[in-house]
Every structure is written in C-alpha cells, then in structure tokens.
Design a protein around this motif. Structure first.
Motif, short mmCIF file in Angstrom:
data_model
loop_
_atom_site.label_atom_id
_atom_site.label_comp_id
_atom_site.label_asym_id
_atom_site.label_seq_id
_atom_site.Cartn_x
_atom_site.Cartn_y
_atom_site.Cartn_z
N THR A 366 62.17 41.14 20.05
CA THR A 366 62.53 39.77 19.98
C THR A 366 61.41 38.50 20.18
OG1 THR A 366 62.90 39.75 22.46
CG2 THR A 366 64.79 40.47 20.99
N LYS A 367 60.43 39.04 20.79
CA LYS A 367 59.20 38.17 21.18
C LYS A 367 58.64 38.02 19.65
CE LYS A 367 59.90 38.04 25.66
NZ LYS A 367 60.14 36.84 26.34
N PHE A 368 58.22 39.24 19.44
CA PHE A 368 57.45 38.98 18.01
C PHE A 368 58.18 38.29 16.73
CE2 PHE A 368 54.96 42.50 20.13
CZ PHE A 368 54.02 41.69 20.13
N ALA A 369 59.61 38.59 16.73
CA ALA A 369 60.42 37.88 15.56
C ALA A 369 60.47 36.24 15.93
CB ALA A 369 61.78 38.33 15.81
N LYS A 370 60.25 35.86 17.08
CA LYS A 370 60.20 34.64 17.55
C LYS A 370 58.74 34.00 17.07
CE LYS A 370 60.34 31.45 21.49
NZ LYS A 370 60.45 31.27 23.03
N LEU A 371 57.85 34.66 17.35
CA LEU A 371 56.45 34.43 16.86
C LEU A 371 56.03 34.44 15.48
CD1 LEU A 371 54.27 36.30 19.67
CD2 LEU A 371 54.86 33.71 19.47
N VAL A 372 56.76 35.15 14.69
CA VAL A 372 56.82 35.11 13.07
C VAL A 372 57.61 33.89 12.67
CG1 VAL A 372 57.80 36.11 11.16
CG2 VAL A 372 56.57 37.66 12.60
N LYS A 373 58.36 33.56 13.36
CA LYS A 373 59.21 32.18 13.04
C LYS A 373 58.32 31.12 13.18
CE LYS A 373 63.68 30.15 13.04
NZ LYS A 373 65.21 30.25 13.53
N GLN A 374 57.59 31.09 14.50
CA GLN A 374 56.68 29.78 14.68
C GLN A 374 55.62 29.88 13.74
OE1 GLN A 374 57.22 30.39 19.27
NE2 GLN A 374 56.00 28.90 19.17
N GLU A 375 54.83 31.00 13.51
CA GLU A 375 53.64 31.10 12.90
C GLU A 375 53.70 32.17 11.73
OE1 GLU A 375 50.77 29.97 16.79
OE2 GLU A 375 50.65 31.87 16.09
N PRO A 376 54.46 31.71 10.97
CA PRO A 376 54.53 32.88 9.68
C PRO A 376 53.27 33.28 9.05
CG PRO A 376 55.49 30.64 9.02
CD PRO A 376 55.07 30.52 10.47
N TRP A 381 51.47 38.86 13.98
CA TRP A 381 52.98 38.89 14.17
C TRP A 381 53.74 39.95 13.58
CZ3 TRP A 381 51.16 37.54 18.62
CH2 TRP A 381 50.59 36.31 18.69
N TRP A 382 53.29 39.86 11.95
CA TRP A 382 53.65 40.67 11.25
C TRP A 382 53.46 42.44 11.59
CZ3 TRP A 382 57.67 39.48 8.42
CH2 TRP A 382 57.89 38.15 7.74
N THR A 383 52.20 42.32 11.95
CA THR A 383 51.62 43.69 12.38
C THR A 383 52.36 44.45 13.57
OG1 THR A 383 49.26 42.96 12.01
CG2 THR A 383 49.47 44.84 13.28
N MET A 384 52.67 43.32 14.59
CA MET A 384 53.48 43.72 15.87
C MET A 384 55.05 44.01 15.45
SD MET A 384 50.87 44.11 17.48
CE MET A 384 51.63 44.87 18.74
N LEU A 385 55.53 43.44 14.50
CA LEU A 385 56.90 43.54 13.92
C LEU A 385 56.92 45.13 13.30
CD1 LEU A 385 58.74 40.55 12.30
CD2 LEU A 385 59.05 41.64 14.38
N SER A 386 56.04 45.36 12.57
CA SER A 386 56.03 46.73 11.80
C SER A 386 55.93 47.73 12.84
CB SER A 386 54.69 46.95 11.01
OG SER A 386 53.64 46.92 11.63
#
Length: 600
Positions: A366-376, A381-386
């Motif tokens: 939930t944290k990193f999905a929010k950050l991806v949205k803020q700073e795509p 942030w994509w690394t952390m989503l993976s």
C-alpha cells in the motif's frame, strides 16, 4: 494643508537609493496610502523588503499593488523577479509573460523571462530570448553568462565557451564568467585550461570558497591529489558552515581512504547556533556511509534542535531499521505522520522498507503503490512493488515487471572477437588512468573498488565516444524488439530518441562486489565488460545477479545470474534488482555502466 504626495514619493525613492531599506519599510508601513500613489511606490517598498530578505512579504505587496495598478508592466516584472528569488520559477514565467504582453519591447522583461525559462528547464525557449536580448544589447554581460548556462544544459559546450569568452574580452575580471568558463572547460575535458581559469579567479577573489572547491575538483581530475586536498581544506576554512564545501572535502577524504574523513565537519555539529539543515546533512552523510550507530547518536543529541523537522523522523526510522530495531522504526514513522506534512515521500518509503523487513508485504504494498502513483518515473518505487509481489507469491504480476527472457539482453558490443579486443585495449588505457582513488564513493553499491568521477560519456576521447555510440545502437536494437504496454514502467516509455542520464566506470579488485541495488533515476540501465577476471569460471564468482533484493531480515536467493564476458553488453530496466557476486583474483574487473532515458 494638502500633502505633497509626489514629494513624499521622491523622499522614499531617495531613501531607497541611499540604501536606507529599513527606513523605507518602516515609513511606508506606517503610511500605506503611499502605495496608492504610483506603481513606483509599490516597487520601492517590495524592493526594500527583498533587500531585507523578506521575499514572501515583497511578493504579497506586489500582488496587492497589481489590484490597484492592473497589468502594470513594471509591477509584473518585479513580481516575476521576486518569484524567481523565492524559487517559484513556474509562477515567475506566468508573471513575466504577462509583463511582456503589456510591454513587448522591454528588454529587461525579456531578459527576466529567459531567466525564468532557464530555471524551469525550458532551455530552447530561454536560448531564443537570450539571443534576441544580446542582439539588441551586445554588451549585456549577464545575458551572455545565462546564455552560456543554457548552452551547457543543451550540451552545446563550444557555444557556451564562446559566450563566456565574449564576456571576458570586455570584462577580464568578471568572476562569474571566469568560474563558469572553468566549469565549461572541465566538461570539455580541458582540465589544465579549467584549472588556470579558477586560479585566475582566485587571485582576484582569494576568499571565494566556491572558486577553491571548483579548482579542487579539477585538480582531482588532473590527479594532483595533494593540491586538491589542500584546496578543499582551504575552501572549508573560508566557509566552515557551507555544507557543499564540507561534503566535497569529506567525499574526497573518504575516497582517499583517510581514517577520519568527517573530521572537518564534526567540530561544528554540537556548536550552539549550528543550522539544523547542516546537522541533518551530516546525518544523511553518515547514513550514506553506513555509519548508522553514529548517525543515531547525533540524532539523539540533536533532538531538541530537530524535533519539529520531518527529516528527523525519517532518519530516526531509517537508522533504527538499519540497526534491526523494526518496532522503533515504525514508531518514528507514526511520530512523523503526526506532523501532518503534505509531501512525506521519505516517511512512506521508510514505512514500506521496514514493513518488508518484517515480512508484512501486503502493508508495504500500500505504501509503495501510493509512491508509484505520486512519482511514476522513480524506478525505485517499481523495484519495491516487484519485491512486494515476490513476497506475496503474486507470480504473474512479478513476471510482468521482471520478465528476464523479454526484458534482459546480453549482446556483443561488436560482431567480431578481434574488433571487441581492439576496442577494449583502447578503453583500458583511458579508463585505468581515471581510477586513481583508493575507495568507492560514499553511498555507492560497490565494495573494494573504485568508480570514476562525473559523466564518463562527457569525455571527448575518441574511444569513449565510440563506446557510447555503440551502446546507443545496441539499446535501440533492443527497444525495437519490445511492444508497448501503457501500464508498464519500462514498456510504456519506448522511444527511438535516447539520451544518457549518467555514465561511469567501475574497477573492482579481489573480494570486490556490488551490493544488490537499482537505479531510481534511470529507465534502461546496462553494463559493458572491458576486463573480466578468470574467477568468473569458478562457482559464479563475479557474476551479475538479478532479483536478489537487498531487504534486511529477508532472504532472496535471486532469479538469474549472468556470466560476464569481455566485450559483452548487458541491458535491463533500471528498476530490476541487480548486484554482483564477490570474486577472488589478481586481475581487476573493469566495466562501464550507464543509465539511459527517453529524450522526450
């Protein structure tokens, strides 16, 4: 008895011209009706406030003045320049465009609009206006200096050089032009000429710390390391609380392998009156150097100074996480959230990392999905989503991001073995000369090795230019094989127009390796192998590994390991976890690495 309004106005103008800014502020503050007389009164009052470093008040005064004197060109111009001083370059562009519309022939407004365009990164627009201003007013030194900055940002170094030379022909003692010319010459790899310009400027202004820092950086590139060290020390002695000077000296001493690289900073940390920004910058440096306990000690001592600052809680959370005290880390995240600061990217990131360390991947997501949205465009942030997908066994989503079969390429840089050997023989001579420091840079992933300074592909040597051109060719071929996916961080940005975001060389000695990492500012990353130790033939030593996430308290075996081979180029999206296995060998591992981004 009628008040002589224009006489009062003349009185205020005279006081301003005499430098009596406090008097102007006090007098108009007590007689605000003066601001209704003429736009000049508003200008004088706002200018006095700017001189008193009250830029926000100055902006407010002009905005109110524009309600009385609507579309006044001089007030719009003053508003734009005030906004530039306040760092509000986008607002300045709008104000100055209005000023130019109201008075299309005003050369000062055009000059200021070009400055604003430069600040927001619209370099082509800035260039066109500066050229027009200089054509109408050839002696305008500041316009030439700004135009040189624009050309530098556009990569037109010869044009930047010409602009600055034209200034110095008329004003040989112009310190800014000398300094900027030194910087341009350094980018052109004419280090001797660069050093000479800085030395000439220092003779004119011996107490200028910036000039000594710039000379020191050039002396490092000339491998005149003892002179560079003294130059850095001199800069710090002139401005001991200038963080940039302190950080550059500390970074130099660190790379020289000095036992106490932060010795010039530490005496100022506990002094009364030391700025909180200086203390926080030191803490950040300690964190980058992996000196987490020391960073925590400073944070604890400086809590009274820093407790109202969001960064205090971010660093508290970080060092507790690095020291494996995960409950304390989350506790400081919660305390930081109570400050209710709008942009809390660092706090969200720390919470996500700590939750991953605790194996709480669903919450971390939930944290990193929010950050991806803020700073795509931030690849990290994509690394952390993976990583979240991996820990949650979401195989299809993980494969979507980390499809190595599709998104990883291993290709020879040139078709024949002979041509690759010839290229590497020429590269080796150039690169070895650049690896003169003893230790890896602070905060970098490599261990037991060295990394070159600045952007390697800015080097104008023929073999470096050849390599960068070949890499772009191979990258373009790789991208042609891909299909667009609008939701994908890599495949959504496919482009034929590519540019290097960064480039460097790494030389690893025996026992050297790279910690697993990613490149947040890149898009397509890669490594080219010049020299590969024989140890790569044994048990995966020196191999490039993918998918081995560097998350404390969690074990990742990795997805794939690639054996390095001299003359080969490896390309992959910048968000992929990658690192190297350590190796034992008397032969160094010499590589060139880079980040590529789409030009548009």
């Amino acid at each position: 008895m009628a008040i002589d309004k224009m006489g009062v106005l003349r009185q205020v103008v005279n006081a301003f011209q005499q430098g009596k800014y406090g008097y102007v502020i006090q007098f108009i503050g007590a007689n605000p009706s003066i601001l209704k007389l003429d736009p000049v009164a508003v200008q004088i009052y706002s200018s006095a406030l700017r001189k008193a470093r009250e830029g926000a008040r100055a902006e407010s005064v002009i905005i109110k003045g524009l309600k009385t004197f609507k579309e006044s060109p001089q007030l719009l111009n003053s508003l734009g320049t005030t906004q530039l001083e306040l760092g509000k370059a986008k607002h300045a562009v709008q104000s100055l465009k209005k000023a130019l519309f109201a008075n299309p022939s005003d050369i000062e407004v055009k000059y200021n609009l070009a400055r604003a365009y430069k600040e927001v990164g619209l370099f082509n627009e800035a260039q066109a206006i500066f050229v027009e201003v200089i054509r109408k007013k050839p002696t305008y030194s500041q316009a030439n200096i700004h135009l040189a900055d624009v050309y530098t940002n556009l990569g037109a170094l010869e044009k930047a050089h010409s602009c600055l030379i034209s200034v110095l022909e008329k004003e040989p003692t112009n310190i800014v032009a000398l300094n900027n010319l030194g910087n341009v010459l350094r980018k052109m790899n004419d280090f001797e000429a660069s050093a000479q310009r800085f030395e000439a400027a220092i003779k004119l202004q011996p107490t200028n710390s910036t000039l000594r820092r710039n000379l020191a950086a050039t002396l490092v590139l000339l491998n005149r390391r003892e002179e560079a060290k003294q130059c850095f020390i001199d800069a710090v002695s002139l401005t001991p609380l200038d963080w940039t000077a302190q950080e550059e000296l500390a970074a130099f001493l660190w790379e020289e392998g000095v036992e106490s690289p932060f010795e010039y900073i530490e005496p100022h940390i506990n002094l009364e009156g030391t700025d909180s920004a200086f203390v926080l910058a030191y803490i950040k440096l300690l964190v980058r150097a992996n000196q987490f306990q020391k960073a925590l000690d400073v944070l604890n001592r400086q809590e009274p100074l820093l407790a109202s600052n969001l960064e205090f809680y971010i660093y508290k959370a970080r060092v507790h996480r690095e020291l494996a005290d995960y409950p304390a880390s989350l506790d400081y995240v919660e305390k930081g959230e109570k400050l209710k600061v709008k942009n809390s990217v660092g706090l969200e990131s720390e919470a996500g990392y700590t939750l991953l360390s605790l194996g709480r991947a669903k919450e971390a997501y939930t944290k990193f999905a929010k950050l991806v949205k803020q700073e795509p465009l931030n690849q990290g942030w994509w690394t952390m989503l993976s990583t979240c997908y991996y820990l949650q066994n979401e195989e299809s989503k993980y494969h979507w991001l980390c499809n190595y079969q599709q998104l990883l390429a291993v290709v020879p840089i040139l078709p024949s073995n002979e041509s690759r050997k010839s290229l590497n023989n020429a590269l080796r001579d150039v690169l070895d000369a650049l690896h003169q420091n003893e230790r890896h840079p602070i905060g970098q992933s490599l261990r037991n090795g060295t990394q070159t300074y600045e952007n390697l592909f800015d080097d104008n040597s023929e073999v470096i230019n050849t390599l960068s051109g070949l890499i772009l060719e191979r990258a373009e071929e790789f991208i042609k094989l891909q299909s667009t996916d609008r939701k994908h961080p890599f495949l959504s940005r496919l482009s034929k127009d590519l540019t290097f975001k960064g480039s460097w060389s790494v030389k690893l000695r025996s026992d050297g390796y790279h910690r697993s990492h990613y490149h947040p500012e890149g898009w397509l990353s890669g490594v080219y192998y010049v020299d590969v130790p024989d140890a790569v033939d044994k048990h995966g030593e020196g191999w490039l590994t993918f998918g081995r996430a560097d998350i404390a308290n969690q074990n990742f075996e990795g997805d794939l390991a690639v054996k390095p081979q001299s003359g080969n180029l490896i390309l992959f999206p910048s968000y992929m976890w990658h690192g190297t296995n350590a190796f034992k060998s008397s032969t160094a591992r010499l590589t060139v690495a880079f980040d590529i981004i789409p030009s548009h």
